[in-house]
Design a protein around this motif. Sequence first.
Motif, PDB file in Angstrom:
ATOM      1  N   PRO A 256       0.824  -1.230   0.000  1.00 32.38           N
ATOM      2  CA  PRO A 256       0.000   0.000   0.000  1.00 32.38           C
ATOM      3  C   PRO A 256       0.849   1.268   0.000  1.00 32.38           C
TER       4      PRO A 256
ATOM      5  N   GLU B 247       2.375   1.752  -3.479  1.00 33.16           N
ATOM      6  CA  GLU B 247       1.389   2.243  -4.440  1.00 33.16           C
ATOM      7  C   GLU B 247       1.086   3.722  -4.205  1.00 33.16           C
ATOM      8  N   GLN B 248       1.030   4.138  -2.935  1.00 31.31           N
ATOM      9  CA  GLN B 248       0.775   5.552  -2.636  1.00 31.31           C
ATOM     10  C   GLN B 248       1.922   6.428  -3.145  1.00 31.31           C
TER      11      GLN B 248
END
Length: 607
Positions: free
Chosen positions: A392, A395-396
Amino acid sequence: MAKSSTPKFGLAGWLWHSVLGASGLGGGFCFLLALRMAAFATLHDALLFTLLMVALALPGMMLVSACGILCARVSSLHPTRWHCCSAGALWFVVLAALGGLITIIGLQPFRFSDPRHLSLLLAWFFAAAFLAWWLAKSSNPPSAIRGSLVNLALLLMPAVTTWSAQTVHQPFSAEKVMRDARPGHEVFLIGLDGATFDVIDPMLAAGQLPNLAKLIERGSRATLMSEMAPNQPFANSASQGMRTPVIWETIISGTRPRDHRIWDFYQTKLPFLEQPIPFRLPLPSSLAARLGAQDKPVYSTDAEELRAWEIFEEFASDSLVVGWVDSWPAFSSHHCSLVSSRTHFDTRALTWPPEWEQQYSWYHRDFATIAKEELGELFDPNFAETFADDLPGLEQQLAIYDRIAKERLQEDWYRRGLYRRTAQQVFGFDFHPNYEEELEKSDPLYWEQHLVANEAADLARDNFYADVAVDILQKRKQQGLDLPQLSCFYFPSTDTSQHWLWKYFEPEAFQGVDQAAVDRLGDAIPAVYRNADRIVGQLLALADDDTTILVVSDHGGGAWKEQGNAGLGGGKAGHEGYSGNHRPNGILIAAGPGIKRGYQAEDLSIY
């Protein structure tokens, strides 16, 4: 009356003539590419590309042959003579196309507006028509065997030429070099792209270039004549055939373009070839998509010949390269330190050693600040490593990076800060970062802002690489280390300034240049040269008495009158706003051990 023994010229004859014509045109074109430009790296590539050119030429040749037969039929010629008309039409197209191409390249830079050039081209077309008529008149319908042999010869010519070039080319051998050891002797090679004595000499007379003046006073100067590439034969091309990557590769390797095989800013990759074609093929987008053709920027790995710093590495000699043309991706043995030509805008493989990226690259220096100020986000330039086990988070971070890159946040941020400051410092010009929203293209003020924005970006780039070079050399001295035996520095703003701003420097060469704009920007090109002279002075301050200084340009520059209405944007798509173009007269300024003092030469070669 006895019947003619010559058969009628039917469908088979028409197809066979068309194939021979396509082989002549495609094979002849590829033969010229192989002979003049060493366009193919392998026999496989030469043969496949030749077959592709023949296939592309075949529909046109079928149409030409059909037109010849139609003319014969309309003229009521006997069917037994149709092959002559078909052959004549094909011979004319092949001879006119290939001979016309040779004529244009031979007259380079070719000008359609020059009566002499146009007359010679038309003379060849008439000669091609006569030769085609004579060849067709004296020919018989081709036999299968004879036609097959001719066809095979035409197809193999490019491959044979490619093979013969490979057999005579000798790779560099360090063992064969006679070399004098000169302890403590260093060389600074300073590239000022597009610099010309046409600008420098009046400024020298006015005392505006003190550092170049000192070099000339204690050394030598010469006009350095450039060389034109055959894939840019026309006078109105954006470079008049003198392509930046081509010439600098020739200068830094000392070899011909057909040997180092750098012919353009881009190469064309085709999926069925082992290596790219070493220049951009002007293919229509629909055809390029069908063939799977892709334009690939020239990389540091594409040159076939060793560059100067790579030759130094062969002798375990220390060298430094900063911002040199096509030096990305950066890699080296331990003998060369390199800050590549993409360190100011790319994100990876920017420097050697790799740890310099965090110290010098704009990506590591600025992206976290841009993310915070423009997006209110925290960004880690090393996110690939930091978040390797956190999908996560990875991806951010990748989403933040994509926004900065795709939404022009980086460029807008530099415009409001770095470029605006640079325009004020160098030009004394009040640059408006939002000019595209504030002004219409029909407004001359729009073009002032646009051209200054472009040049300010290049000046900021030059000043950045100059600061990097000075920092690296100063740290070496502070550590008690000698200077590198070879240091290469490259600065392009002297070239881009003549492209963008020449109409303000020489308004009398154009029509419709606003006097108020001349008042604001008439000193812009001299200001760029003063900035270049300042950079030269910074580097000279770090040299010593055993350092040879070479200041070199790849070509000169001058007014590009053919670009149209210089009062507004002018120019064709891709070169909108250009008012200057390349000239063959570059510069060479040399000073240091072994260099004559007060010597001047004319028309030396880039070799």
